[in-house]
Design an enzyme around this catalytic site. Sequence first.
Site, PDB file in Angstrom:
ATOM      1  N   HIS A   1      71.551   4.668   5.428  1.00  0.00           N
ATOM      2  CA  HIS A   1      73.021   4.719   5.432  1.00  0.00           C
ATOM      3  C   HIS A   1      73.531   3.506   4.645  1.00  0.00           C
ATOM      4  CE1 HIS A   1      73.652   7.101   9.472  1.00  0.00           C
ATOM      5  NE2 HIS A   1      73.992   7.871   8.455  1.00  0.00           N
TER       6      HIS A   1
ATOM      7  N   CYS B   1      76.961   0.146  13.174  1.00  0.00           N
ATOM      8  CA  CYS B   1      76.673   1.526  13.610  1.00  0.00           C
ATOM      9  C   CYS B   1      77.374   1.852  14.920  1.00  0.00           C
ATOM     10  CB  CYS B   1      75.182   1.721  13.811  1.00  0.00           C
ATOM     11  SG  CYS B   1      74.212   1.560  12.313  1.00  0.00           S
TER      12      CYS B   1
HETATM   13  N1  ARG Z   1      69.334   7.163  14.915  1.00  0.00           N
HETATM   14  C1  ARG Z   1      70.540   7.235  14.142  1.00  0.00           C
HETATM   15  C2  ARG Z   1      70.301   8.062  12.893  1.00  0.00           C
HETATM   16  O1  ARG Z   1      69.250   7.953  12.302  1.00  0.00           O
HETATM   17  C3  ARG Z   1      71.009   5.867  13.795  1.00  0.00           C
HETATM   18  C4  ARG Z   1      72.371   5.846  13.156  1.00  0.00           C
HETATM   19  C5  ARG Z   1      72.821   4.459  12.802  1.00  0.00           C
HETATM   20  N2  ARG Z   1      74.165   4.427  12.385  1.00  0.00           N
HETATM   21  C6  ARG Z   1      74.639   3.869  11.273  1.00  0.00           C
HETATM   22  N3  ARG Z   1      75.924   3.789  11.106  1.00  0.00           N
HETATM   23  N4  ARG Z   1      73.838   3.428  10.322  1.00  0.00           N
HETATM   24  O2  ARG Z   1      71.135   8.846  12.482  1.00  0.00           O
END
Ligand code: ARG
Length: 283
Positions: free
Chosen positions: A165, A265
């Site tokens: 991300h 996150c």
């Molecule tokens: N386990 C989640 C995923 O892989 C973690 C998300 C983390 N969020 C973020 N904004 N980077 O989707």
Amino acid sequence: MCPPTYFDVVYAINPWMDLSGSVDTDLAVAQWETLKATYESRGHRVDVVQPEPGLPDMVYAANGGIVVGGRALAARFTFPERAAEGPAYERWFATEGAPAYTSLGQSVEVMEGEGDLLVAGDLLLAGTGFRTTPAAHAEVAERLGLAEQGITLVPLELVDPRYYHLDTALAMLDDGSISGSRTVAYYPEAFSPAAQETLRELFPDAVVASAEDAAVLGLNIVSDGLHVFLSDRATRLADDLKDRGFVPVGIDLSELLKGGGSVKCCTLELRPAVGPLTPEMTR
Ligand code: ARG
């Protein structure tokens, strides 16, 4: 924010999620409460979204959607494990979020909210490569009316699966709304050569993060332009931020790191419509 009441690592959709490890959900809740209290102690208001059983990643509220100029577009997730989070956040926008925010419903294209879409004043930095698609960038620009709000979307391609991300590889430190100039921090190696070039041109004075700081998700930051909330493990980055005049506030989110997330996150930023100044405001 959404409390990690049902947080666990029961599927692996990013390289941080290790199914053989163990998660202390009570500790995750305590660390999350500390993050929330830390925001509140610095003058920020936090709205809480009701967590839902069976959605262990719902704690990562940043992925729930994007809210710009009072318009809220809920996410559509890449992986079926997270699919039900989109409608859950959409419900929040449409009920508790109203009337301050207008819910536009859920995106049609795969779009993981502020995980990939970071607002920087009149720029919307838009990650792609692993989750949010280029088609979603176009949809976001159209449905949020970015052009009419004077916001330009800048696509940035991510290439390292650990930084899946945009908010794991780049942090908005100062959106320029008060100081007049934007400051970001980022880890160049997470981006394609073309995206690195774009970032160098847009942000010649950026804070360049080390591999060590990136590897503890130290760039997964929330900043109000003065206080920079980040992982307490990102010590070198915290020192660099101090040198730039920011006030780093370190937080221990060891449990949520096991799901591949940190401070940003856990935090979806709500941007209300900016109306004309009323006589009360200028008095
Ligand atoms: N386990 C989640 C995923 O892989 C973690 C998300 C983390 N969020 C973020 N904004 N980077 O989707």
